[in-house]
Enzyme design. Sequence first.
Site, mmCIF file in Angstrom:
data_model
loop_
_atom_site.group_PDB
_atom_site.id
_atom_site.type_symbol
_atom_site.label_atom_id
_atom_site.label_comp_id
_atom_site.label_asym_id
_atom_site.label_seq_id
_atom_site.Cartn_x
_atom_site.Cartn_y
_atom_site.Cartn_z
ATOM 1 N N ARG A 24 30.808 45.397 43.524
ATOM 2 C CA ARG A 24 29.506 45.302 42.848
ATOM 3 C C ARG A 24 29.181 43.888 42.376
ATOM 4 N NH1 ARG A 24 30.678 47.001 36.713
ATOM 5 N NH2 ARG A 24 32.760 46.164 36.557
ATOM 6 N N ASP A 190 42.746 40.255 42.960
ATOM 7 C CA ASP A 190 42.303 41.642 42.805
ATOM 8 C C ASP A 190 41.392 41.999 43.972
ATOM 9 O OD1 ASP A 190 41.482 44.133 42.048
ATOM 10 O OD2 ASP A 190 40.724 43.537 40.066
ATOM 11 N N GLU A 218 46.309 43.027 42.945
ATOM 12 C CA GLU A 218 45.842 44.210 42.231
ATOM 13 C C GLU A 218 45.048 45.102 43.181
ATOM 14 O OE1 GLU A 218 44.075 42.978 38.556
ATOM 15 O OE2 GLU A 218 43.055 44.874 38.259
ATOM 16 N N LYS A 267 43.543 50.476 31.331
ATOM 17 C CA LYS A 267 42.210 50.161 30.782
ATOM 18 C C LYS A 267 41.782 51.350 29.943
ATOM 19 C CE LYS A 267 40.654 47.208 34.550
ATOM 20 N NZ LYS A 267 39.973 47.211 35.853
ATOM 21 N N CYS A 295 40.065 45.234 31.201
ATOM 22 C CA CYS A 295 38.835 45.838 30.681
ATOM 23 C C CYS A 295 37.808 45.868 31.800
ATOM 24 C CB CYS A 295 38.304 45.047 29.490
ATOM 25 S SG CYS A 295 37.968 43.305 29.810
ATOM 26 N N ASP A 322 39.031 39.398 29.622
ATOM 27 C CA ASP A 322 38.091 38.275 29.592
ATOM 28 C C ASP A 322 36.640 38.714 29.446
ATOM 29 O OD1 ASP A 322 37.861 39.438 32.051
ATOM 30 O OD2 ASP A 322 38.021 37.591 33.213
HETATM 31 MG MG MG Z 1 41.126 45.510 38.903
#
Ligand code: MG
Length: 362
Positions: A24, A190, A218, A267, A295, A322
């Site tokens: 996104r 990631d 990730e 998270k 987050c 962050d």
């Molecule tokens: Mg991630």
Amino acid sequence: MKITDIRIGLISVPLKTPFKTALRTVNSVEDVIVEIYTDTGNIGFGEAPPTGVITGDTTGAIIGAIKDHISKTIIGMDIENFEEIILRLDKCVVKNTSAKAAVDIALYDLYGQMYKAPLYKLLGGYRKEIVTDITISVNEPEEMVKDSLDAIKRGYETLKIKVGKDSIKDIERMKAIRKAIGYDVKLRIDANQGWKPKEAVKVLRQMEDAGLDIEFVEQPVAAHDIEGLKFVTDNISIPVLADESVFSPEDALKILQTRAADFVNIKLMKTGGIHNALKICSMAEIYGVECMIGCMLEAKVSVTAAVHLAAAKSIITKIDLDGPVLCSEDPVDGGAIFNESIITLENTPGLGIKGIQGLKYI
Ligand code: MG
């Protein structure tokens, strides 16, 4: 300390620059804020971002779950019966982890206020300062190099690079960044589920061969594909971190038991709040698996809760909080202090949040 009312509001905070991942592009943080009122005058604050593409929770769904299910269940209950409230919160509606997280955070805020202690101290009090990485969005390689150099100038020692959109270009991106920044700065990547398992192994082996020194990767593959995740973990030497594959403590247990990943990313919006996140911390300790805390695109209320958890628990060794520093303004009075990579907590009770400016009640 009895719960007398729950109010819901919306905040809108523009980002400094658009946030781009394999999933996104986002220009501003548009979050739901929860305020839990009590008969002692104390107010607990919580927050949830509508991250439909990851959690499935939209703004309307978060508001609906709180109004139609959660409020009706917990208004009138006493914070002293904390376990009972948390259990009812968990059971009153299935899924809806973002709505549950917002309320869970506000409840833990009140719990700390009731005992007049900062939340991180109640949860373990391991440290009061943590150091976060910063995310570099997926863009053209030159722009990512520029963003990386800028982040290093601001004091960041670890960069999290978003990849996963185009595997050949991802290698080009990482080579350009590593060449520009040298080897003193840690690079984690990631892929946000962007690769197929075999593709992930191929790309990551090429990154290994190119000597890019990746700290970990990730979520290389689709969230539901645990076998694929394990295939990647077993076939590369770069450590693998499970993010979108781990929502609940049950998800974490499956990953830990099958060794499908080397680390787990907690998270609060995936776990449904601090209560379940603590369960994941305990299980990870048993398996000797370190955790990262991350987050969504969140403002300072819910990220402050994540900071308290991270500060409390030694098993959380990697910090990716962050959200607030990506925002161009801070509507929250109090809470954790974000000074670029360094995040510190004060000695104020609960989350330490005093109020939120520009809140539009609904
Ligand atoms: Mg991630």
